[in-house]
Design a protein around this motif. Structure first.
Motif, PDB file in Angstrom:
ATOM      1  N   GLY A  21       0.823  -1.411  -0.125  1.00 16.50           N
ATOM      2  CA  GLY A  21      -0.187  -0.333   0.115  1.00 16.50           C
ATOM      3  C   GLY A  21       1.085   1.267  -0.257  1.00 16.50           C
ATOM      4  O   GLY A  21       0.816   2.063  -0.611  1.00 16.50           O
ATOM      5  N   CYS A  47      -7.458   3.550   3.709  1.00 15.00           N
ATOM      6  CA  CYS A  47      -7.352   2.239   4.923  1.00 15.00           C
ATOM      7  C   CYS A  47      -6.738   1.545   5.147  1.00 15.00           C
ATOM      8  O   CYS A  47      -6.071   1.247   4.743  1.00 15.00           O
ATOM      9  N   CYS A  73     -10.818   1.175   8.813  1.00 14.47           N
ATOM     10  CA  CYS A  73     -11.474   0.499   8.823  1.00 14.47           C
ATOM     11  C   CYS A  73     -11.385  -1.105   8.249  1.00 14.47           C
ATOM     12  O   CYS A  73     -10.106  -1.207   8.476  1.00 14.47           O
ATOM     13  N   ALA A 103      -5.874  -4.492   0.776  1.00 14.83           N
ATOM     14  CA  ALA A 103      -5.490  -4.800   2.054  1.00 14.83           C
ATOM     15  C   ALA A 103      -4.869  -6.452   2.355  1.00 14.83           C
ATOM     16  O   ALA A 103      -6.803  -6.836   1.756  1.00 14.83           O
ATOM     17  N   SER A 153      -3.600  -9.877  -5.677  1.00 18.83           N
ATOM     18  CA  SER A 153      -3.692 -11.276  -5.039  1.00 18.83           C
ATOM     19  C   SER A 153      -2.405 -11.573  -5.002  1.00 18.83           C
ATOM     20  O   SER A 153      -2.382 -11.014  -4.172  1.00 18.83           O
ATOM     21  N   LEU A 204       4.458  -7.902   5.868  1.00 21.01           N
ATOM     22  CA  LEU A 204       3.482  -9.078   6.427  1.00 21.01           C
ATOM     23  C   LEU A 204       4.616 -10.022   6.433  1.00 21.01           C
ATOM     24  O   LEU A 204       4.651 -11.111   6.995  1.00 21.01           O
TER      25      LEU A 204
HETATM   26  P1  NDP Z   1       0.877  -5.273   5.167  1.00 15.66           P
HETATM   27  O1  NDP Z   1       1.001  -6.449   6.202  1.00 15.66           O
HETATM   28  O2  NDP Z   1       2.622  -5.007   4.727  1.00 15.66           O
HETATM   29  O3  NDP Z   1       0.378  -4.501   4.777  1.00 15.66           O
HETATM   30  C1  NDP Z   1      -0.706  -4.593   4.442  1.00 15.66           C
HETATM   31  C2  NDP Z   1      -1.805  -3.294   4.884  1.00 15.66           C
HETATM   32  O4  NDP Z   1      -2.926  -3.717   4.967  1.00 15.66           O
HETATM   33  C3  NDP Z   1      -1.452  -2.205   5.827  1.00 15.66           C
HETATM   34  O5  NDP Z   1      -1.643  -0.800   6.095  1.00 15.66           O
HETATM   35  C4  NDP Z   1      -2.785  -3.042   6.414  1.00 15.66           C
HETATM   36  O6  NDP Z   1      -2.858  -2.289   8.272  1.00 15.66           O
HETATM   37  C5  NDP Z   1      -3.658  -3.753   5.813  1.00 15.66           C
HETATM   38  N1  NDP Z   1      -4.788  -3.821   6.409  1.00 15.66           N
HETATM   39  C6  NDP Z   1      -4.887  -5.224   7.092  1.00 15.66           C
HETATM   40  N2  NDP Z   1      -5.448  -6.617   7.831  1.00 15.66           N
HETATM   41  C7  NDP Z   1      -6.565  -5.194   7.076  1.00 15.66           C
HETATM   42  C8  NDP Z   1      -8.005  -5.153   7.388  1.00 15.66           C
HETATM   43  N3  NDP Z   1      -8.450  -6.658   7.997  1.00 15.66           N
HETATM   44  N4  NDP Z   1      -8.865  -3.798   6.667  1.00 15.66           N
HETATM   45  C9  NDP Z   1      -7.982  -3.297   6.762  1.00 15.66           C
HETATM   46  N5  NDP Z   1      -6.521  -3.052   6.557  1.00 15.66           N
HETATM   47  C10 NDP Z   1      -6.184  -4.089   6.798  1.00 15.66           C
HETATM   48  O7  NDP Z   1       1.318  -6.330   3.061  1.00 15.66           O
HETATM   49  P2  NDP Z   1       1.437  -6.697   2.193  1.00 15.66           P
HETATM   50  O8  NDP Z   1       1.776  -5.095   2.202  1.00 15.66           O
HETATM   51  O9  NDP Z   1       2.982  -7.446   2.249  1.00 15.66           O
HETATM   52  O10 NDP Z   1       0.540  -6.872   1.370  1.00 15.66           O
HETATM   53  C11 NDP Z   1      -1.035  -5.925   0.499  1.00 15.66           C
HETATM   54  C12 NDP Z   1      -1.382  -7.368  -0.304  1.00 15.66           C
HETATM   55  O11 NDP Z   1      -0.379  -8.086  -0.978  1.00 15.66           O
HETATM   56  C13 NDP Z   1      -1.748  -8.274   0.290  1.00 15.66           C
HETATM   57  O12 NDP Z   1      -2.854  -8.375  -0.171  1.00 15.66           O
HETATM   58  C14 NDP Z   1      -1.153  -9.210   0.668  1.00 15.66           C
HETATM   59  O13 NDP Z   1      -2.049 -10.856   0.553  1.00 15.66           O
HETATM   60  C15 NDP Z   1      -0.899  -9.561  -1.100  1.00 15.66           C
HETATM   61  N6  NDP Z   1       0.701  -9.617  -1.382  1.00 15.66           N
HETATM   62  C16 NDP Z   1       1.481  -9.717  -0.278  1.00 15.66           C
HETATM   63  C17 NDP Z   1       3.113 -10.729  -0.558  1.00 15.66           C
HETATM   64  C18 NDP Z   1       4.042 -10.110   0.248  1.00 15.66           C
HETATM   65  O14 NDP Z   1       5.167 -11.204   0.108  1.00 15.66           O
HETATM   66  N7  NDP Z   1       4.269  -9.540   0.646  1.00 15.66           N
HETATM   67  C19 NDP Z   1       3.251 -11.354  -1.472  1.00 15.66           C
HETATM   68  C20 NDP Z   1       1.821 -11.455  -2.323  1.00 15.66           C
HETATM   69  C21 NDP Z   1       0.505 -11.101  -2.463  1.00 15.66           C
HETATM   70  P3  NDP Z   1      -3.303  -2.598   9.497  1.00 15.66           P
HETATM   71  O15 NDP Z   1      -2.695  -3.766   9.808  1.00 15.66           O
HETATM   72  O16 NDP Z   1      -3.397  -1.233  10.175  1.00 15.66           O
HETATM   73  O17 NDP Z   1      -5.151  -3.036   9.264  1.00 15.66           O
END
Ligand code: NDP
Length: 262
Positions: A21, A47, A73, A103, A153, A204
């Motif tokens: 994000g 969010c 959210c 997210a 995804s 993550l």
């Molecule tokens: P991060 O955990 O680094 O960031 C996730 C973001 O989403 C944060 O802003 C977090 O904030 C928010 N978030 C998580 N859960 C919720 C929720 N229930 N409601 C609202 N906001 C939420 O993850 P990434 O940036 O690594 O991942 C982003 C996307 O990319 C995900 O869908 C992940 O599955 C996908 N992805 C990531 C990979 C990787 O290697 N990093 C590989 C393949 C896909 P907060 O915790 O405050 O809610």
């Protein structure tokens, strides 16, 4: 209208406080989705769940004169998703050009150990949120005249990543939803595409990224390294541009070639 610009566009990006994000912590790596879209001229709403982290981001963006607003959210909650879209509708006067369903959450667990709580958490956070937010955004995207949905995804929704069954299913469902939305909403001027990232350096998976683990993972990647958030953000931005006007219903991997090798 410029082919390589998002000037004048409004965007909702879920999960914009860290990782793919946004990665304002490491500016030298460039911009993740929120900041990439802002740099290309968009006005963004984002969010996340953690209020203090959101406020910190919003303050930094304000200091840099970035047009970004945000709300707390939890996208796994139907009620909170509805409230989020109400906020977005009032901020952007009923019109939205871009929805990025970013997210999501992830953890390794063998199938035999998965509980109904694991199932509900992963499916509601990753898939149901993308489905329902797309539904809720539909009238706004349509009203804008030119709408774009980008799902984030994972390659775990394409190949069988060990101990990632529910996660993989939630992402595989996003990949399929991309095709259905592309077909159903083309008539409404809405394109839908999906990015399937490989391993990306974000909070993550931070705990997994030891030197040894990285070296091992990199062996299976033709580009021989983990990806950076801005290498996903650039594709998300491109998919929303007029330059991508003939691209819809596609699932594109940003994975250093991981899925096509070996
Ligand atoms: P991060 O955990 O680094 O960031 C996730 C973001 O989403 C944060 O802003 C977090 O904030 C928010 N978030 C998580 N859960 C919720 C929720 N229930 N409601 C609202 N906001 C939420 O993850 P990434 O940036 O690594 O991942 C982003 C996307 O990319 C995900 O869908 C992940 O599955 C996908 N992805 C990531 C990979 C990787 O290697 N990093 C590989 C393949 C896909 P907060 O915790 O405050 O809610």
């Amino acid at each position: 209208e410029k082919r390589w610009s998002l000037r004048g566009n409004t965007a909702l990006i879920t999960g914009g406080s860290k990782g793919i994000g946004v990665l304002h912590q490491t500016k030298d790596h460039g911009y993740a989705v929120v900041e990439e879209l802002v740099m290309l001229g968009a006005t963004v709403h984002t969010c996340c769940r953690n209020e203090s982290e959101l406020n910190k981001c919003l303050q930094e963006w304000k200091d840099m004169n970035y047009p970004v607003t945000g709300s707390v959210c939890d996208v796994s909650s139907r009620v909170e998703r509805e409230k989020l879209m109400e906020d977005v509708s009032s901020i952007f006067q009923g019109k939205l050009n871009i929805l990025v369903n970013n997210a999501g959450t992830f953890y390794f667990k063998p199938v035999v150990e998965c509980t109904s709580e694991d199932y509900m958490l992963l499916m509601s956070t990753n898939f149901e949120s993308a489905f329902h937010l797309s539904q809720l955004a539909h009238p706004l995207l349509k009203a804008s005249g030119k709408g774009n949905i980008v799902h984030i995804s994972s390659i775990a929704g394409i190949k069988g990543v060990k101990n990632a069954s529910i996660y993989g299913a939630s992402k595989g469902a996003m990949n399929q939803l991309t095709k259905n939305l592309a077909c159903e909403w083309a008539k409404d001027g809405i394109r839908t595409n999906c990015i399937a990232p490989g391993a990306i350096r974000t909070p993550l998976i931070q705990h997994l990224l030891t030197k040894e683990f990285e070296a091992q993972v990199s062996m299976g990647i033709p580009l021989e390294r983990i990806g950076e958030p801005n290498e996903v953000a650039s594709l998300a931005a491109f998919l929303c541009m007029p330059a991508a006007s003939y691209i819809t219903g596609q699932v594109i991997c940003a994975d250093g070639g991981q899925t096509i090798s070996g």
